[in-house]
Design a protein around this motif. Structure first.
Motif, PDB file in Angstrom:
ATOM      1  N   ASN A   1      35.205  45.266  33.374  1.00  0.00           N
ATOM      2  CA  ASN A   1      35.960  46.121  34.183  1.00  0.00           C
ATOM      3  C   ASN A   1      35.689  45.324  35.904  1.00  0.00           C
ATOM      4  OD1 ASN A   1      33.251  46.698  34.620  1.00  0.00           O
ATOM      5  ND2 ASN A   1      33.303  48.599  34.467  1.00  0.00           N
TER       6      ASN A   1
ATOM      7  N   ASP B   1      40.302  45.277  39.049  1.00  0.00           N
ATOM      8  CA  ASP B   1      41.237  46.387  39.207  1.00  0.00           C
ATOM      9  C   ASP B   1      42.773  46.141  38.800  1.00  0.00           C
ATOM     10  OD1 ASP B   1      39.342  48.203  40.436  1.00  0.00           O
ATOM     11  OD2 ASP B   1      39.439  46.915  42.413  1.00  0.00           O
TER      12      ASP B   1
ATOM     13  N   SER C   1      43.399  51.632  39.615  1.00  0.00           N
ATOM     14  CA  SER C   1      42.150  51.445  40.251  1.00  0.00           C
ATOM     15  C   SER C   1      42.509  50.615  41.253  1.00  0.00           C
ATOM     16  CB  SER C   1      41.139  50.720  39.434  1.00  0.00           C
ATOM     17  OG  SER C   1      41.324  49.582  38.661  1.00  0.00           O
TER      18      SER C   1
END
Length: 265
Positions: free
Chosen positions: A145, A148, A170
């Motif tokens: 992760n 974004d 995100s």
């Protein structure tokens, strides 16, 4: 904390909006492109969007279409765009968003794209033509992760759809200011403000407004409600009008400086 989060929080503390500057990677040529990036950053751009040149940029107006054609003529690719970001990381810590259509990323493969982007210091990706319903096959290939995934919200998007898009995003949300392509005329700042207010009611993510933003007055108005303004076609128009000018970098630096001044609330 990611670079994007840090920038938005720092700007909020200072009472400023973010100036997000878009430029096509490799335009007008790979060597000059580095000077272009330096000038924009020196001029005050807070977040850099690196556009991957593409042969059929359907969401982009003529100015960015021509910038893609110039970059492609010099052999620019997605791989070379990522390498450009890696070179930039030697002298700048600015957040970098890769702005691309899906085809070049699909050809590279989602897993490899994620790995190479992280290795080269990319912070986020925005895929123009990959709606939420179709993006799972891409995101499921990511091995972490560290990137974004920025989502687009159209001016015609209803509030419930806004909320659904925001939930799966995100970094920040990119609010398109108008229907049409980048660089279009007819920006209605009252409508943009109203749409940004509706979007901010359904998300805690920063909201940045793009498409048609080219003047300090646009930036000033947008940053009263949104968290940032995205300027792209105007930067590329300045490049196109000064392709042979020895002071191209200084012209870009001065223009970025005037736009950044307008982000101060």
């Amino acid at each position: 904390m990611s670079r994007l989060q840090h920038v938005f929080e720092a700007l909020k503390d200072k009472g400023e909006g973010a100036l997000v500057g878009f430029v096509t990677a490799g335009d007008p040529d790979p060597t000059t492109s580095i000077a272009v990036l330096r000038a924009m950053i020196d001029g005050g751009v807070d977040i850099l969007e690196l556009g991957v040149p593409f042969s059929d940029p359907t969401a982009d107006g003529p100015v960015i279409q021509r910038s893609s054609a110039r970059a492609l003529a010099h052999g620019m690719t997605l791989e070379k765009t990522l390498q450009l970001c890696r070179a930039l990381r030697q002298w700048s810590d600015i957040p970098v968003v890769i702005f691309s259509y899906y085809n070049p990323i699909l050809a590279m493969g989602g897993a490899r794209f994620y790995k190479e982007s992280v290795r080269c210091g990319v912070d986020a990706v925005l895929v123009v033509d990959l709606p939420p319903e179709e993006s799972r096959e891409f995101l499921d290939q990511w091995s972490g992760n560290a990137l974004d995934f920025i989502r687009l919200v159209a001016p015609t998007t209803p509030p419930e759809r806004m909320a659904a898009i925001a939930e799966d995003a995100s970094g920040f949300l990119y609010l398109v200011s108008m229907t049409g392509v980048t660089g279009s005329a007819g920006l209605n700042l009252d409508e943009v403000t109203a749409t940004a207010q509706r979007l901010k009611q359904v998300t805690s993510l920063p909201v940045c407004v793009g498409f048609g933003i080219s003047q300090p007055e646009h930036v000033r108005t947008v940053c009263q409600t949104a968290d940032g303004a995205v300027v792209g076609s105007a930067f590329e128009r300045l490049i196109e009008e000064n392709l042979k000018a020895p002071d191209l970098a200084e012209r870009l630096r001065r223009y970025a400086r005037t736009l950044k001044a307008a982000t101060r609330r």
